[in-house]
Design a protein around this motif. Structure first.
Motif, mmCIF file in Angstrom:
data_model
loop_
_atom_site.group_PDB
_atom_site.id
_atom_site.type_symbol
_atom_site.label_atom_id
_atom_site.label_comp_id
_atom_site.label_asym_id
_atom_site.label_seq_id
_atom_site.Cartn_x
_atom_site.Cartn_y
_atom_site.Cartn_z
ATOM 1 N N ALA A 144 0.824 -1.207 0.000
ATOM 2 C CA ALA A 144 0.000 0.000 0.000
ATOM 3 C C ALA A 144 0.862 1.262 0.000
ATOM 4 O O ALA A 144 0.519 2.267 -0.631
ATOM 5 C CB ALA A 144 -0.938 -0.002 1.206
ATOM 6 N N LEU A 145 1.983 1.191 0.676
ATOM 7 C CA LEU A 145 2.874 2.356 0.729
ATOM 8 C C LEU A 145 3.874 2.377 -0.416
ATOM 9 O O LEU A 145 4.630 3.346 -0.554
ATOM 10 C CB LEU A 145 3.624 2.371 2.071
ATOM 11 N N GLY A 146 3.924 1.309 -1.176
ATOM 12 C CA GLY A 146 4.866 1.260 -2.275
ATOM 13 C C GLY A 146 6.284 0.983 -1.847
ATOM 14 O O GLY A 146 7.226 1.412 -2.523
ATOM 15 N N LEU A 147 6.455 0.271 -0.750
ATOM 16 C CA LEU A 147 7.787 -0.046 -0.254
ATOM 17 C C LEU A 147 8.168 -1.464 -0.661
ATOM 18 O O LEU A 147 7.338 -2.383 -0.559
ATOM 19 C CB LEU A 147 7.830 0.090 1.279
ATOM 20 N N PRO A 148 9.402 -1.666 -1.092
ATOM 21 C CA PRO A 148 9.817 -3.030 -1.456
ATOM 22 C C PRO A 148 9.987 -3.895 -0.214
ATOM 23 O O PRO A 148 10.124 -3.386 0.904
ATOM 24 C CB PRO A 148 11.146 -2.818 -2.177
ATOM 25 N N LEU A 149 9.973 -5.174 -0.416
ATOM 26 C CA LEU A 149 10.156 -6.084 0.712
ATOM 27 C C LEU A 149 11.579 -5.975 1.219
ATOM 28 O O LEU A 149 12.541 -5.874 0.460
ATOM 29 C CB LEU A 149 9.851 -7.514 0.278
ATOM 30 N N HIS A 150 11.673 -6.011 2.540
ATOM 31 C CA HIS A 150 12.988 -5.902 3.170
ATOM 32 C C HIS A 150 13.054 -6.954 4.269
ATOM 33 O O HIS A 150 12.160 -7.030 5.125
ATOM 34 C CB HIS A 150 13.179 -4.502 3.749
ATOM 35 N N PRO A 151 14.104 -7.793 4.242
ATOM 36 C CA PRO A 151 14.168 -8.843 5.275
ATOM 37 C C PRO A 151 14.269 -8.280 6.666
ATOM 38 O O PRO A 151 13.737 -8.856 7.620
ATOM 39 C CB PRO A 151 15.405 -9.645 4.885
ATOM 40 N N GLY A 152 14.908 -7.103 6.827
ATOM 41 C CA GLY A 152 15.000 -6.452 8.130
ATOM 42 C C GLY A 152 16.111 -7.005 8.988
ATOM 43 O O GLY A 152 16.557 -8.143 8.817
ATOM 44 N N ALA A 153 16.526 -6.169 9.887
ATOM 45 C CA ALA A 153 17.602 -6.533 10.800
ATOM 46 C C ALA A 153 17.082 -6.855 12.180
ATOM 47 O O ALA A 153 17.862 -7.100 13.101
ATOM 48 C CB ALA A 153 18.631 -5.403 10.881
ATOM 49 N N GLY A 154 15.772 -6.861 12.351
ATOM 50 C CA GLY A 154 15.211 -7.148 13.670
ATOM 51 C C GLY A 154 15.158 -5.901 14.551
ATOM 52 O O GLY A 154 15.661 -4.825 14.204
ATOM 53 N N LEU A 155 14.511 -6.033 15.688
ATOM 54 C CA LEU A 155 14.379 -4.914 16.633
ATOM 55 C C LEU A 155 15.583 -4.893 17.569
ATOM 56 O O LEU A 155 15.686 -5.681 18.501
ATOM 57 C CB LEU A 155 13.083 -5.051 17.434
ATOM 58 N N GLY A 156 16.494 -4.021 17.256
ATOM 59 C CA GLY A 156 17.658 -3.853 18.106
ATOM 60 C C GLY A 156 17.652 -2.516 18.799
ATOM 61 O O GLY A 156 16.643 -1.790 18.839
ATOM 62 N N ALA A 157 18.776 -2.159 19.371
ATOM 63 C CA ALA A 157 18.898 -0.889 20.087
ATOM 64 C C ALA A 157 18.695 0.291 19.162
ATOM 65 O O ALA A 157 18.053 1.303 19.518
ATOM 66 C CB ALA A 157 20.260 -0.820 20.767
ATOM 67 N N ALA A 158 19.233 0.195 17.935
ATOM 68 C CA ALA A 158 19.079 1.306 16.992
ATOM 69 C C ALA A 158 17.627 1.496 16.617
ATOM 70 O O ALA A 158 17.125 2.628 16.511
ATOM 71 C CB ALA A 158 19.931 1.025 15.750
ATOM 72 N N GLN A 159 16.919 0.379 16.395
ATOM 73 C CA GLN A 159 15.510 0.501 16.032
ATOM 74 C C GLN A 159 14.671 1.098 17.171
ATOM 75 O O GLN A 159 13.805 1.956 16.945
ATOM 76 C CB GLN A 159 14.946 -0.876 15.634
ATOM 77 N N TRP A 160 14.941 0.662 18.364
ATOM 78 C CA TRP A 160 14.211 1.235 19.499
ATOM 79 C C TRP A 160 14.524 2.718 19.692
ATOM 80 O O TRP A 160 13.634 3.509 20.024
ATOM 81 C CB TRP A 160 14.517 0.464 20.777
ATOM 82 N N ALA A 161 15.730 3.111 19.504
ATOM 83 C CA ALA A 161 16.079 4.537 19.583
ATOM 84 C C ALA A 161 15.363 5.324 18.498
ATOM 85 O O ALA A 161 14.875 6.449 18.730
ATOM 86 C CB ALA A 161 17.598 4.705 19.471
ATOM 87 N N ALA A 162 15.298 4.761 17.279
ATOM 88 C CA ALA A 162 14.572 5.443 16.208
ATOM 89 C C ALA A 162 13.087 5.546 16.532
ATOM 90 O O ALA A 162 12.440 6.577 16.277
ATOM 91 C CB ALA A 162 14.794 4.693 14.889
ATOM 92 N N TYR A 163 12.525 4.455 17.109
ATOM 93 C CA TYR A 163 11.120 4.525 17.529
ATOM 94 C C TYR A 163 10.902 5.638 18.562
ATOM 95 O O TYR A 163 9.921 6.379 18.491
ATOM 96 C CB TYR A 163 10.693 3.183 18.119
ATOM 97 N N ALA A 164 11.804 5.731 19.526
ATOM 98 C CA ALA A 164 11.649 6.743 20.581
ATOM 99 C C ALA A 164 11.714 8.143 19.999
ATOM 100 O O ALA A 164 10.907 9.036 20.336
ATOM 101 C CB ALA A 164 12.720 6.540 21.650
#
Length: 377
Positions: free
Chosen positions: A131-151
């Motif tokens: 729906a957003l037009g984003l390609p599939l990405h396997p992802g690196a999982g929820l790590g410290a960087a992802q949580w900091a970006a969420y915050a």
């Protein structure tokens, strides 16, 4: 004997001989003379205290019309009412706000950041990516960087959408931070205000308040009940909301205080007196509430009536006066009727009455007419 002139002249010393034979120099009395006073010896204006050279002027009453300056007395102390001195730092000033578009953009940026972080972590559902037009990405999982970006992005979105406010005409926001006044917002439309600031809404429109029956008195001290109409508005939001606990309650108490000091005329009195009472009330109330940021435009009595106890006494007095007037009218009518009846009987020769019989007839006719008048119709 010295010659008098319209003004005081310098004394002249002439040696004269006393009866005892010892020739000594005697100073003649100095005189004051003008067109408004008689000749007054100058030495009477002084009192000898101890030595002849220690002389002080005596107290002389001033005469009006003589051109003399009156003696100035000590002015009486003037009692002034205590004035309110508000905090000079507590004064309305504009607060720093941003247009609402800035908050909307910040909120949308936070939402976009959260979606991007989810896609980065590989937790974005496939249908959402499509729906957003984003390609599939396997992802690196929820790590410290992802949580900091969420915050970070979540805080940005919360600050953006949480600070949005709608400014309305006639309303204002009073802002404070940790108990400190930070400014007032009078702008209209969509705004962005720091969500950490405490907001207090203030109504700055022109308002009116109709009081209840407030105790008052007229110029003679007769107790009255007055209903007043007050037209006012909040001029300084900082002092009205933060400088006093309840500015509306304070306004009502100031109106009651002014009514206790200003005599109010009844509606049947002179119109200029009612206008003068309204002007005096407006002036007093406006001066009392000005330090708390309230502006009063008009305080006018809309209904004035006697207090219940005074109204009852005046009603009894009015009823007694009407009853006395009715009795006097009835008695005059009865006397006229009796006089006309007796006169017509005697002038036509129907009866011949002596003084005793005339008095008895007058008494009987008076009783009969009074009884007839008192019977209900």
């Amino acid at each position: 004997m010295s010659t008098t002139t319209p003004h005081t002249h310098e004394p002249e010393e002439h040696p004269e001989s006393l009866p005892g034979g010892a020739g000594t120099a005697v100073r003649p009395p100095r005189l004051i003379h003008n067109e408004a006073t008689t000749e007054i010896p100058v030495h009477l204006l002084f009192r000898d205290e101890g030595a002849p050279e220690a002389r002080r002027p005596a107290v002389v009453n001033r005469r009006q019309g003589t051109g003399e300056h009156p003696r100035l007395g000590r002015p009486a102390p003037v009692r002034r009412r205590p004035e309110l001195h508000p905090d000079p730092e507590l004064q309305e000033r504009p607060a720093r706000v941003l247009p609402g578009a800035a908050g909307v953009l910040a909120g949308l940026g936070g939402v976009a950041g959260c979606l991007a972080t989810t896609w980065w972590a590989g937790a974005l559902p496939p249908y959402a990516g499509d729906a957003l037009g984003l390609p599939l990405h396997p992802g690196a999982g929820l790590g410290a960087a992802q949580w900091a970006a969420y915050a970070g992005t979540g805080a940005l979105g919360l600050f953006g959408f949480g600070g949005l406010a709608r400014g309305r005409t006639g309303r204002a926001w009073v802002l404070g931070l940790f108990g400190r006044y930070r400014g007032t917002v009078r702008r209209t439309g969509l705004l962005w205000i720091n969500p950490l600031l405490r907001r207090c809404r203030a109504d700055v429109r022109l308002r009116h308040w109709r009081s209840g029956a407030v105790p008052a008195a007229d110029a003679n001290g007769v107790a009255l009940r007055v209903v007043v109409l007050v037209v006012w508005r909040v001029r300084d939001t900082a002092r009205a909301l933060l400088g006093i606990e309840e500015h509306e309650t304070y306004l009502r108490e100031c109106v009651e205080s002014a009514l206790a000091r200003v005599p109010v005329e009844l509606p049947g009195g002179v119109r200029s007196g009612a206008d003068a009472a309204g002007d005096a009330l407006t002036r007093l109330v406006a001066a009392d509430v000005a330090p708390v940021g309230v502006e009063v435009f008009s305080v006018q009595p809309v209904r004035v009536e006697y207090a219940p106890e005074v109204a009852a006494a005046m009603q009894r007095r009015r009823i007694a006066a009407l009853d006395a007037q009715q009795r006097a009218t009835m008695l005059s009518s009865v006397v006229d009727s009796v006089e006309d009846t007796v006169t017509r009987l005697t002038t036509r020769g129907l009866v011949e009455l002596d003084d005793y019989e005339r008095k008895a007839l007058v008494r009987d006719l008076t009783v009969a007419f009074c009884s007839a008048r008192r019977e209900p119709a």
